[in-house]
Design a protein around this motif. Structure first.
Motif, PDB file in Angstrom:
ATOM      1  N   PRO A 137       0.828  -1.217   0.000  1.00  0.00           N
ATOM      2  CA  PRO A 137       0.000   0.000   0.000  1.00  0.00           C
ATOM      3  C   PRO A 137       0.858   1.262   0.000  1.00  0.00           C
ATOM      4  O   PRO A 137       1.911   1.302   0.644  1.00  0.00           O
ATOM      5  CB  PRO A 137      -0.799  -0.116   1.309  1.00  0.00           C
ATOM      6  CG  PRO A 137      -0.730  -1.555   1.682  1.00  0.00           C
ATOM      7  CD  PRO A 137       0.578  -2.054   1.185  1.00  0.00           C
ATOM      8  N   PRO A 138       0.435   2.273  -0.721  1.00  0.00           N
ATOM      9  CA  PRO A 138       1.141   3.558  -0.665  1.00  0.00           C
ATOM     10  C   PRO A 138       0.840   4.258   0.647  1.00  0.00           C
ATOM     11  O   PRO A 138      -0.145   3.938   1.328  1.00  0.00           O
ATOM     12  CB  PRO A 138       0.561   4.333  -1.848  1.00  0.00           C
ATOM     13  CG  PRO A 138      -0.824   3.780  -1.999  1.00  0.00           C
ATOM     14  CD  PRO A 138      -0.727   2.317  -1.629  1.00  0.00           C
ATOM     15  N   THR A 139       1.682   5.202   1.009  1.00  0.00           N
ATOM     16  CA  THR A 139       1.368   6.041   2.160  1.00  0.00           C
ATOM     17  C   THR A 139       0.210   6.970   1.790  1.00  0.00           C
ATOM     18  O   THR A 139      -0.149   7.109   0.621  1.00  0.00           O
ATOM     19  CB  THR A 139       2.585   6.878   2.579  1.00  0.00           C
ATOM     20  OG1 THR A 139       2.910   7.792   1.511  1.00  0.00           O
ATOM     21  CG2 THR A 139       3.793   5.986   2.861  1.00  0.00           C
ATOM     22  N   ALA A 140      -0.347   7.614   2.794  1.00  0.00           N
ATOM     23  CA  ALA A 140      -1.464   8.532   2.535  1.00  0.00           C
ATOM     24  C   ALA A 140      -1.034   9.650   1.591  1.00  0.00           C
ATOM     25  O   ALA A 140      -1.778  10.021   0.670  1.00  0.00           O
ATOM     26  CB  ALA A 140      -1.969   9.109   3.855  1.00  0.00           C
ATOM     27  N   SER A 141       0.169  10.180   1.779  1.00  0.00           N
ATOM     28  CA  SER A 141       0.655  11.257   0.916  1.00  0.00           C
ATOM     29  C   SER A 141       0.895  10.762  -0.501  1.00  0.00           C
ATOM     30  O   SER A 141       0.564  11.460  -1.473  1.00  0.00           O
ATOM     31  CB  SER A 141       1.954  11.845   1.490  1.00  0.00           C
ATOM     32  OG  SER A 141       1.717  12.471   2.730  1.00  0.00           O
ATOM     33  N   GLN A 142       1.462   9.579  -0.634  1.00  0.00           N
ATOM     34  CA  GLN A 142       1.709   9.014  -1.960  1.00  0.00           C
ATOM     35  C   GLN A 142       0.401   8.797  -2.714  1.00  0.00           C
ATOM     36  O   GLN A 142       0.306   9.068  -3.912  1.00  0.00           O
ATOM     37  CB  GLN A 142       2.474   7.700  -1.837  1.00  0.00           C
ATOM     38  CG  GLN A 142       3.920   7.862  -1.434  1.00  0.00           C
ATOM     39  CD  GLN A 142       4.602   6.538  -1.122  1.00  0.00           C
ATOM     40  OE1 GLN A 142       3.937   5.514  -0.950  1.00  0.00           O
ATOM     41  NE2 GLN A 142       5.915   6.552  -1.038  1.00  0.00           N
ATOM     42  N   ARG A 143      -0.607   8.320  -2.013  1.00  0.00           N
ATOM     43  CA  ARG A 143      -1.903   8.084  -2.655  1.00  0.00           C
ATOM     44  C   ARG A 143      -2.552   9.409  -3.074  1.00  0.00           C
ATOM     45  O   ARG A 143      -3.117   9.506  -4.166  1.00  0.00           O
ATOM     46  CB  ARG A 143      -2.816   7.313  -1.707  1.00  0.00           C
ATOM     47  CG  ARG A 143      -4.188   6.999  -2.269  1.00  0.00           C
ATOM     48  CD  ARG A 143      -4.860   5.918  -1.454  1.00  0.00           C
ATOM     49  NE  ARG A 143      -4.345   4.594  -1.791  1.00  0.00           N
ATOM     50  CZ  ARG A 143      -4.520   3.507  -1.046  1.00  0.00           C
ATOM     51  NH1 ARG A 143      -5.187   3.574   0.089  1.00  0.00           N
ATOM     52  NH2 ARG A 143      -4.032   2.350  -1.434  1.00  0.00           N
ATOM     53  N   LYS A 144      -2.471  10.411  -2.231  1.00  0.00           N
ATOM     54  CA  LYS A 144      -3.031  11.718  -2.579  1.00  0.00           C
ATOM     55  C   LYS A 144      -2.319  12.307  -3.788  1.00  0.00           C
ATOM     56  O   LYS A 144      -2.956  12.845  -4.700  1.00  0.00           O
ATOM     57  CB  LYS A 144      -2.925  12.665  -1.386  1.00  0.00           C
ATOM     58  CG  LYS A 144      -3.870  12.349  -0.243  1.00  0.00           C
ATOM     59  CD  LYS A 144      -3.659  13.316   0.911  1.00  0.00           C
ATOM     60  CE  LYS A 144      -4.578  12.986   2.091  1.00  0.00           C
ATOM     61  NZ  LYS A 144      -4.322  13.896   3.233  1.00  0.00           N
ATOM     62  N   LEU A 145      -0.994  12.221  -3.801  1.00  0.00           N
ATOM     63  CA  LEU A 145      -0.233  12.747  -4.931  1.00  0.00           C
ATOM     64  C   LEU A 145      -0.581  12.013  -6.221  1.00  0.00           C
ATOM     65  O   LEU A 145      -0.761  12.634  -7.273  1.00  0.00           O
ATOM     66  CB  LEU A 145       1.270  12.628  -4.659  1.00  0.00           C
ATOM     67  CG  LEU A 145       1.905  13.713  -3.801  1.00  0.00           C
ATOM     68  CD1 LEU A 145       3.366  13.390  -3.527  1.00  0.00           C
ATOM     69  CD2 LEU A 145       1.780  15.074  -4.461  1.00  0.00           C
ATOM     70  N   ASP A 146      -0.695  10.702  -6.129  1.00  0.00           N
ATOM     71  CA  ASP A 146      -1.028   9.916  -7.319  1.00  0.00           C
ATOM     72  C   ASP A 146      -2.398  10.305  -7.864  1.00  0.00           C
ATOM     73  O   ASP A 146      -2.572  10.457  -9.079  1.00  0.00           O
ATOM     74  CB  ASP A 146      -0.998   8.423  -6.973  1.00  0.00           C
ATOM     75  CG  ASP A 146      -1.259   7.554  -8.182  1.00  0.00           C
ATOM     76  OD1 ASP A 146      -0.480   7.607  -9.143  1.00  0.00           O
ATOM     77  OD2 ASP A 146      -2.269   6.815  -8.182  1.00  0.00           O
ATOM     78  N   ARG A 147      -3.355  10.482  -6.988  1.00  0.00           N
ATOM     79  CA  ARG A 147      -4.695  10.878  -7.428  1.00  0.00           C
ATOM     80  C   ARG A 147      -4.685  12.262  -8.070  1.00  0.00           C
ATOM     81  O   ARG A 147      -5.323  12.480  -9.104  1.00  0.00           O
ATOM     82  CB  ARG A 147      -5.654  10.864  -6.233  1.00  0.00           C
ATOM     83  CG  ARG A 147      -6.044   9.458  -5.775  1.00  0.00           C
ATOM     84  CD  ARG A 147      -6.886   9.515  -4.531  1.00  0.00           C
ATOM     85  NE  ARG A 147      -7.347   8.178  -4.148  1.00  0.00           N
ATOM     86  CZ  ARG A 147      -7.955   7.908  -2.992  1.00  0.00           C
ATOM     87  NH1 ARG A 147      -8.186   8.878  -2.124  1.00  0.00           N
ATOM     88  NH2 ARG A 147      -8.348   6.680  -2.727  1.00  0.00           N
TER      89      ARG A 147
END
Length: 317
Positions: free
Chosen positions: A118-128
């Motif tokens: 799983p990505p970190t919360a920041s990584q997921r937000k950036l990806d989105r």
């Protein structure tokens, strides 16, 4: 005796359909909500493998919960499962058939697949945000093409384009704010932006991907992006090489844009002109530069170094 299971899951917004490679386990449906999914996951034997397709954001809850429970999770490309279904001679396409197919794929091919982390919360937000930004850029380009040579709408078109530019700028600001929360990300991004042609958006996308996935070498990173040449040989035939174009299409587009910018600089222009003089098309020469930028980015991120132009131009001497 095998105690773990190979499980395939067809994910939808409201429910997931679960199948197992072992025929003794019935296919059933589970609500795509936290508590029902947790209850089902806790009923599985330890060490089980779970495969599911990447379907927008609907898969994220199950994938993250399964990983947290200690199961091996495989996040599959829907295109791969479609090709696998054709290879297996599957005629129908239903939730049950898809779940059973994924279970079979996991059972047979798990050693060749990359396990999900799983990505970190920041990584997921950036990806989105990066993906949403790409969609808005495509809308802007499509709108300009649609309204081209259409008289009488210049003012309205300009107003809409300004609104889209403002939205893109706001997304860029939001991405920068998220990135600055991690000093490690900021340092890595600054190192990547020492590459001539790599700006803030490209640097952020590269950093987010390189931090997210542990690539063992530059070739693996290039292949992940989809810039690897795909062989097409048979017997005495040597077919034309084409890009695989697998992986994140937006990162591939951003790198190509970076290559277009880099090709105009004194560092990269000799390389661009070298390949053009060798008979390569403009697009092919830019792809080569994009691939070199990707390799350089992996090296800088892996060895925590900065861009050295001499290593780029050395190949021409």
């Amino acid at each position: 005796m095998q105690t773990f299971l190979n499980i395939g899951v067809d994910v939808a917004k409201d429910a997931v359909v679960v199948a197992c490679a072992a025929q003794s386990f019935p296919v059933h449906s589970v609500a795509n909500q936290r508590m029902p999914l947790l209850t089902w996951l806790k009923s599985l034997p330890a060490g089980s493998r779970i495969g599911l397709e990447s379907t927008g954001g609907y898969h994220e809850l199950l994938a993250d919960l399964a990983y947290a429970q200690g199961y091996t999770v495989f996040l599959l490309n829907p295109m791969d499962t479609r090709h696998y279904a054709k290879a297996m001679g599957t005629r129908a396409k239903t939730d049950r058939v898809d779940a059973e197919l994924i279970a079979r794929l996991i059972a047979q091919e798990h050693t060749r697949l990359r396990a999900y982390t799983p990505p970190t919360a920041s990584q997921r937000k950036l990806d989105r945000l990066i993906r949403r930004r790409a969609r808005i850029v495509r809308i802007k380009s499509s709108l300009k093409l649609t309204m081209n040579n259409l008289n009488g709408f210049a003012a309205e078109l300009k107003a809409v384009l300004l609104k889209l530019d403002a939205l893109i700028a706001r997304i860029d600001a939001a991405m920068s704010a998220i990135a600055t929360n991690s000093p490690q990300h900021v340092e890595a991004q600054q190192q990547l932006q020492t590459i001539v042609g790599v700006g803030p958006v490209v640097g952020m996308a590269l950093t987010n991907t390189l931090e997210r996935v542990p690539f063992r070498c530059a070739d693996a990173f290039v292949a992940f992006i989809g810039y690897d040449p795909r062989a097409n040989d048979s017997g005495h035939k040597t077919g034309r090489r084409r890009l695989s174009k697998r992986g994140p299409g937006e990162l591939r587009r951003l790198l190509f844009n970076a290559a277009m910018s880099a090709a105009k600089t004194k560092v990269w222009k000799p390389i661009y002109e070298h390949y053009r003089s060798q008979g390569w098309s403009t697009t092919a020469a830019l792809v080569i530069i994009a691939r070199k930028i990707a390799r350089t980015a992996w090296s800088i991120h892996h060895y925590h170094s900065t861009f050295n132009p001499e290593r780029i131009t050395k190949c021409l001497t």
